[in-house]
Design an enzyme around this catalytic site. Structure first.
Site, short mmCIF file in Angstrom:
data_model
loop_
_atom_site.label_atom_id
_atom_site.label_comp_id
_atom_site.label_asym_id
_atom_site.label_seq_id
_atom_site.Cartn_x
_atom_site.Cartn_y
_atom_site.Cartn_z
N HIS A 1 -3.19 7.10 3.41
CA HIS A 1 -3.64 5.86 2.77
C HIS A 1 -5.02 5.51 3.30
CE1 HIS A 1 -4.05 1.86 1.41
NE2 HIS A 1 -3.65 1.27 2.52
N ASN B 1 -10.12 -0.25 0.87
CA ASN B 1 -8.66 -0.12 0.76
C ASN B 1 -8.22 -0.56 -0.64
OD1 ASN B 1 -5.90 -0.39 0.89
ND2 ASN B 1 -5.88 -1.51 2.83
N CYS C 1 0.81 -1.22 0.00
CA CYS C 1 0.00 0.00 0.00
C CYS C 1 0.84 1.27 0.00
CB CYS C 1 -0.94 0.01 1.20
SG CYS C 1 -2.02 -1.40 1.22
N1 ACO Z 1 -17.84 -9.05 11.00
C1 ACO Z 1 -18.21 -9.35 12.25
N2 ACO Z 1 -17.33 -9.75 13.18
C2 ACO Z 1 -16.04 -9.80 12.82
C3 ACO Z 1 -15.59 -9.50 11.52
C4 ACO Z 1 -16.56 -9.11 10.60
N3 ACO Z 1 -16.24 -8.80 9.32
N4 ACO Z 1 -14.23 -9.64 11.49
C5 ACO Z 1 -13.86 -10.02 12.70
N5 ACO Z 1 -14.93 -10.12 13.52
C6 ACO Z 1 -14.97 -10.52 14.92
C7 ACO Z 1 -13.75 -11.30 15.33
O1 ACO Z 1 -13.92 -12.67 15.05
C8 ACO Z 1 -13.70 -11.03 16.82
O2 ACO Z 1 -14.64 -11.86 17.46
P1 ACO Z 1 -14.33 -12.47 18.91
O3 ACO Z 1 -14.17 -11.29 19.82
O4 ACO Z 1 -15.53 -13.31 19.18
O5 ACO Z 1 -13.06 -13.26 18.74
C9 ACO Z 1 -14.21 -9.58 16.94
O6 ACO Z 1 -14.93 -9.34 15.72
C10 ACO Z 1 -13.09 -8.55 17.07
O7 ACO Z 1 -12.11 -8.83 16.08
P2 ACO Z 1 -10.80 -7.99 15.96
O8 ACO Z 1 -9.93 -8.56 14.88
O9 ACO Z 1 -10.20 -7.81 17.33
O10 ACO Z 1 -11.40 -6.57 15.47
P3 ACO Z 1 -10.67 -5.19 15.30
O11 ACO Z 1 -11.33 -4.18 16.12
O12 ACO Z 1 -9.17 -5.32 15.40
O13 ACO Z 1 -11.00 -4.84 13.77
C11 ACO Z 1 -9.93 -4.84 11.63
C12 ACO Z 1 -10.53 -5.69 12.75
C13 ACO Z 1 -11.05 -4.01 11.04
C14 ACO Z 1 -9.38 -5.79 10.57
C15 ACO Z 1 -8.82 -3.93 12.19
O14 ACO Z 1 -7.91 -4.67 12.97
C16 ACO Z 1 -8.05 -3.22 11.10
O15 ACO Z 1 -8.58 -2.43 10.35
N6 ACO Z 1 -6.73 -3.46 11.00
C17 ACO Z 1 -5.92 -2.86 9.95
C18 ACO Z 1 -6.05 -3.70 8.73
C19 ACO Z 1 -5.55 -3.04 7.49
O16 ACO Z 1 -5.66 -1.83 7.33
N7 ACO Z 1 -5.05 -3.84 6.57
C20 ACO Z 1 -4.63 -3.39 5.30
C21 ACO Z 1 -3.20 -3.07 5.33
S1 ACO Z 1 -2.65 -2.27 3.93
C22 ACO Z 1 -1.89 -3.31 2.82
O17 ACO Z 1 -0.71 -3.25 2.67
C23 ACO Z 1 -2.65 -4.32 2.02
#
Ligand code: ACO
Length: 329
Positions: free
Chosen positions: A256, A286, A115
């Site tokens: 980004h 993204n 990214c």
């Molecule tokens: N819908 C509903 N529930 C979900 C979903 C979903 N889509 N995804 C995860 N959950 C659940 C999980 O299973 C977890 O359940 P549990 O508590 O029973 O175990 C709960 O929601 C919380 O999950 P977390 O992973 O802790 O949620 P978080 O608040 O961290 O949000 C997210 C997840 C949105 C992915 C966040 O961590 C994030 O945005 N991280 C950055 C990711 C990113 O930007 N990646 C791209 C990088 S750029 C590149 O180079 C490609």
């Protein structure tokens, strides 16, 4: 010494819209969860038989070339950033050269910094322009993220979208528009927290890999989240400090577009007002290294960014790469 001016911009996003409700029909998620955690409402997805990275790149480049009234054969170098190109080789810039009908045999270079690719590309292009190696550089971020997205994994499939942003850079010896400063970095100790492990030399595809659905992106979301906020904010703070500038001197901030919560956390850390932060993550999700040039082109079309204004970019991605740049537009 020459300076680098962003002469013109263009973008392309596929027509097909996939909403959060559409995704919720396939995996256990819902619009409220996705909106609260990411700010994303919908994303664009390529026609898998046509809208390849090179196709989107050529469409976005045509817009930039038209605006600049530049003949494609006057481009001295094509630089294309992507996470997945059309092929492993030849590189995607090569295919873009063909699609634009360029016969000058200009060099073609791909960049893979995930990214952060467009910001990495800007720094490389700026060096080549400043040192008089090339005059006109076409710098593109083009991403068909739907090719690495696992539509059965609710943790990652909600995050990504397809699209492309193109920027035409040119040398200028006049005062004003230029790349003022930049910072790049990479923390490889966290490289496994965001990885597409299959398809390279380490793990080629196999029937077993495809049966186990191991060919898709793998991510530790929280590690990526924390690192993104920390690095983007610290790179921007360093640029401000090194140039004796304050937040008030920056007219627009284009981070980004990965997640609205990341964008807001970076702005908070930087003590930068959200009214001057460009965000379109709600409609495109993204788009990896395409996200900054897409957001910039939209902001220009909306009349937000104007000539003479200072614009700060910041990005992060797999690697974990990161970078920021400040320009006078
Ligand atoms: N819908 C509903 N529930 C979900 C979903 C979903 N889509 N995804 C995860 N959950 C659940 C999980 O299973 C977890 O359940 P549990 O508590 O029973 O175990 C709960 O929601 C919380 O999950 P977390 O992973 O802790 O949620 P978080 O608040 O961290 O949000 C997210 C997840 C949105 C992915 C966040 O961590 C994030 O945005 N991280 C950055 C990711 C990113 O930007 N990646 C791209 C990088 S750029 C590149 O180079 C490609």
């Amino acid at each position: 010494m020459f300076q680098t001016q962003i002469l013109s911009t263009g973008h392309f996003t596929p027509e097909k819209v996939v909403t959060n409700d559409d995704i919720a029909k396939r995996v256990d998620t819902n619009d409220q969860w996705i909106t609260e955690r990411t700010g994303i409402k919908e994303r664009r997805i390529s026609d898998e038989n046509k809208e390849f990275p090179s196709y989107m790149a050529a469409e976005a480049a045509k817009e930039a070339l038209e605006k600049a009234k530049m003949d494609p054969n006057d481009i001295d170098l094509i630089m294309v950033s992507n996470t997945i190109g059309d092929y492993n080789f030849p590189n995607t810039a090569t295919v873009v050269q063909e699609r634009l009908g360029i016969t000058s045999e200009c060099p073609c270079l791909d960049i893979n910094a995930a990214c952060t690719g467009w910001v990495y590309g800007l720094v490389v292009a700026n060096s080549l322009i400043q040192t008089n190696v090339y005059k006109n550089i076409l710098l593109i971020g083009t991403e068909m993220t739907s090719r690495f997205n696992n539509w059965d994994d609710r943790q990652t499939c909600i995050l990504f979208g397809d699209g492309c942003g193109a920027t035409l850079l040119t040398a200028t010896d006049k005062e004003g528009p230029r790349v003022i400063d930049s910072v790049l970095g990479c923390d490889s100790s966290k490289k496994d927290s965001l990885i597409l492990p299959v398809g390279g030399a380490v793990r080629r595809g196999s029937v077993e890999i495809y049966q186990n659905k191991e060919q898709f992106v793998s991510m530790d979301g929280q590690t990526v989240f924390k690192n993104a906020v920390k690095t983007m904010a610290s790179h921007c703070a360093k640029i401000l400090q090194d140039n004796n500038l304050t937040q008030a001197d920056i007219d627009w901030f284009i981070p980004h577009q990965a997640n609205q919560r990341i964008i807001e956390a970076v702005a908070r850390r930087l003590e930068y007002p959200m009214e001057k932060v460009i965000s379109n993550v709600h409609k495109y999700a993204n788009t990896s290294s395409a996200s900054i040039p897409i957001a910039m082109n939209e902001a220009l079309k909306e009349g937000k960014i104007k000539r003479g204004q200072k614009v700060m970019f910041a990005a992060f991605g797999a690697g974990l790469t990161s970078g920021a740049a400040l320009i006078e537009f």
